[in-house]
Design a protein around this motif. Structure first.
Motif, PDB file in Angstrom:
ATOM      1  N   UNK A  24      26.317  -2.905  29.060  1.00 37.83           N
ATOM      2  CA  UNK A  24      27.580  -2.259  29.448  1.00 37.83           C
ATOM      3  C   UNK A  24      28.472  -2.169  28.216  1.00 37.83           C
ATOM      4  N   UNK A  25      28.736  -0.953  27.782  1.00 38.90           N
ATOM      5  CA  UNK A  25      29.593  -0.708  26.627  1.00 38.90           C
ATOM      6  C   UNK A  25      30.610   0.371  26.985  1.00 38.90           C
ATOM      7  N   UNK A  26      31.616   0.512  26.150  1.00 38.41           N
ATOM      8  CA  UNK A  26      32.603   1.569  26.352  1.00 38.41           C
ATOM      9  C   UNK A  26      31.895   2.921  26.340  1.00 38.41           C
ATOM     10  N   UNK A  27      30.957   3.077  25.415  1.00 36.81           N
ATOM     11  CA  UNK A  27      30.252   4.351  25.288  1.00 36.81           C
ATOM     12  C   UNK A  27      29.390   4.649  26.507  1.00 36.81           C
ATOM     13  N   UNK A  28      28.742   3.616  27.056  1.00 36.38           N
ATOM     14  CA  UNK A  28      27.885   3.835  28.230  1.00 36.38           C
ATOM     15  C   UNK A  28      28.703   4.270  29.439  1.00 36.38           C
ATOM     16  N   UNK A  70      27.713  10.884  33.776  1.00 34.59           N
ATOM     17  CA  UNK A  70      27.918  12.263  34.249  1.00 34.59           C
ATOM     18  C   UNK A  70      29.168  12.393  35.114  1.00 34.59           C
ATOM     19  N   UNK A  71      29.994  13.362  34.795  1.00 35.66           N
ATOM     20  CA  UNK A  71      31.200  13.631  35.571  1.00 35.66           C
ATOM     21  C   UNK A  71      32.428  12.884  35.085  1.00 35.66           C
ATOM     22  N   UNK A  72      32.240  11.822  34.320  1.00 34.47           N
ATOM     23  CA  UNK A  72      33.369  11.003  33.881  1.00 34.47           C
ATOM     24  C   UNK A  72      34.257  11.721  32.858  1.00 34.47           C
ATOM     25  N   UNK A 105      41.340   8.649  31.557  1.00 37.93           N
ATOM     26  CA  UNK A 105      41.020   7.442  30.786  1.00 37.93           C
ATOM     27  C   UNK A 105      39.882   7.689  29.805  1.00 37.93           C
ATOM     28  N   UNK A 106      38.940   8.542  30.200  1.00 41.07           N
ATOM     29  CA  UNK A 106      37.802   8.853  29.336  1.00 41.07           C
ATOM     30  C   UNK A 106      38.250   9.807  28.228  1.00 41.07           C
ATOM     31  N   UNK A 107      38.969  10.845  28.609  1.00 41.88           N
ATOM     32  CA  UNK A 107      39.393  11.862  27.644  1.00 41.88           C
ATOM     33  C   UNK A 107      40.362  11.301  26.599  1.00 41.88           C
ATOM     34  N   UNK A 108      41.158  10.297  27.002  1.00 43.75           N
ATOM     35  CA  UNK A 108      42.156   9.723  26.096  1.00 43.75           C
ATOM     36  C   UNK A 108      41.710   8.408  25.467  1.00 43.75           C
ATOM     37  N   UNK A 109      40.404   8.117  25.627  1.00 41.33           N
ATOM     38  CA  UNK A 109      39.821   6.906  25.025  1.00 41.33           C
ATOM     39  C   UNK A 109      40.543   5.635  25.465  1.00 41.33           C
ATOM     40  N   UNK A 110      40.741   5.518  26.791  1.00 46.70           N
ATOM     41  CA  UNK A 110      41.430   4.355  27.357  1.00 46.70           C
ATOM     42  C   UNK A 110      40.477   3.553  28.257  1.00 46.70           C
ATOM     43  N   UNK A 111      39.290   3.282  27.748  1.00 43.22           N
ATOM     44  CA  UNK A 111      38.304   2.467  28.455  1.00 43.22           C
ATOM     45  C   UNK A 111      38.227   1.126  27.738  1.00 43.22           C
ATOM     46  N   UNK A 112      38.390   0.034  28.496  1.00 47.31           N
ATOM     47  CA  UNK A 112      38.429  -1.288  27.875  1.00 47.31           C
ATOM     48  C   UNK A 112      37.524  -2.268  28.615  1.00 47.31           C
TER      49      UNK A 112
END
Length: 319
Positions: free
Chosen positions: A265-269, A274-276, A281-288
């Motif tokens: 499980x990574x930020x990139x994964x 698909x669909x995310x 949060x994905x488009x603005x790089x806000x995954x933590x």
């Protein structure tokens, strides 16, 4: 001469009388001290047997101060260590890895379940478990004459209550009070810091397949709210509900949180699912990804979890 002699005798009698009074006074003082010591000892002994009610309304009698304790959950193990009971712990699960000393304790279970024979073999005078537990295992522990108490806190207040209850059971009430007062103080400071911040929409992923959210009543739901966020799964059914992807995309969280609970499980994964790509949060790089042992255990470090969530939602306020 006779008067002088009589006066001398009178003085001698007076000195003897005073000496006798002083001696008697000392004797009475010692008796009072001895009496107080006996009262204190009696009061200490009178605490046990102790009748308590755990979180599930089970009435349990603790016959004596626990000297051998088995913990059936990492969060409870952390509570016991925080109370200074590390030397009393004789058994823990294989998941109990904090503090470091917990790793050295005898293991009584893992993901496959509890080894009840091992628990009984350790001869504990207290077992602390998370949740209601398995009825069959509970009965075997009780049949062995071992008291078992059950707690499943899902909020900071419930964690505080659990710490105080375990402190009372183990004769560590003062330590529990100090810990919980410190927790309250830190919680209030964090909440005060974010109180005027703009609310952000948050999704917390408990598991990815099937997608499972932190719903209403879960302690992560509370942490998000206290940290100045809005849990988009706040109206879902249950504390840890399945949450379909369509609903996730529709509610469009600003921040996507998850625990780093597996190696793959990574930020990139998460971002490449698909669909995310339609989610803010994905488009603005806000995954933590957060430290799982902190954000997944309702124990003494739950306020650290609150601070971690608050810093992630409002990093500018903690610079």
């Amino acid at each position: 001469m006779k008067r002088f002699k009589n006066k001398k005798i009178l003085m001698l009698i007076l000195v003897l009388a005073l000496t006798l009074v002083a001696f008697t006074g000392c004797g009475n003082s010692n008796k009072v001290e001895d009496s107080n010591e006996k009262v204190e000892t009696k009061d200490e002994k009178s605490v046990y047997p102790l009748e308590i009610e755990d979180q599930f309304k089970n009435k349990v009698t603790i016959k004596k101060k626990p000297e051998r304790i088995v913990s059936l959950a990492p969060s409870h193990t952390e509570i016991l260590f925080s109370l200074g009971l590390g030397d009393k712990i004789v058994g823990v699960t294989s998941f109990c890895d904090y503090p470091e000393e917990a790793k050295e304790k005898d293991k009584i279970g893992d993901y496959e379940g509890i080894n009840i024979e091992k628990v009984i073999e350790l001869e504990p005078d207290l077992v602390v478990q998370y949740g209601k537990g398995d009825e069959g295992i509970n009965n075997k522990i009780k049949e062995a004459g071992i008291p078992i108490v059950s707690f499943e806190p899902e909020s900071i207040d419930e964690v505080i209550d659990t710490i105080n209850k375990i402190g009372k059971i183990t004769g560590k009430e003062e330590e529990a009070k100090n810990i919980t007062e410190d927790m309250k103080s830190k919680k209030d400071a964090i909440v005060d810091k974010v109180k005027d911040a703009d609310t952000v929409k948050v999704f917390y992923e408990v598991w990815h397949d099937p997608l499972t959210a932190a719903g209403p009543g879960s302690f992560m739901d509370e942490l998000i709210n206290l940290a100045g966020g809005e849990n988009i799964a706040k109206d879902a059914e249950g504390e840890y509900p399945n949450f379909d992807q369509e609903q996730l995309i529709e509610r469009n969280p600003d921040i996507y949180l998850a625990a780093k609970d597996t190696e793959d499980k990574t930020v990139e994964s998460i971002k490449t699912r698909p669909g995310y790509e339609a989610i803010n949060a994905i488009r603005n790089d806000k995954v933590y990804l957060l430290e799982p042992n902190i954000v997944s255990r309702p124990g003494p470090r739950i306020v650290e979890a609150l601070e971690l969530v608050a810093k992630t939602l409002h990093p500018d306020l903690f610079e």
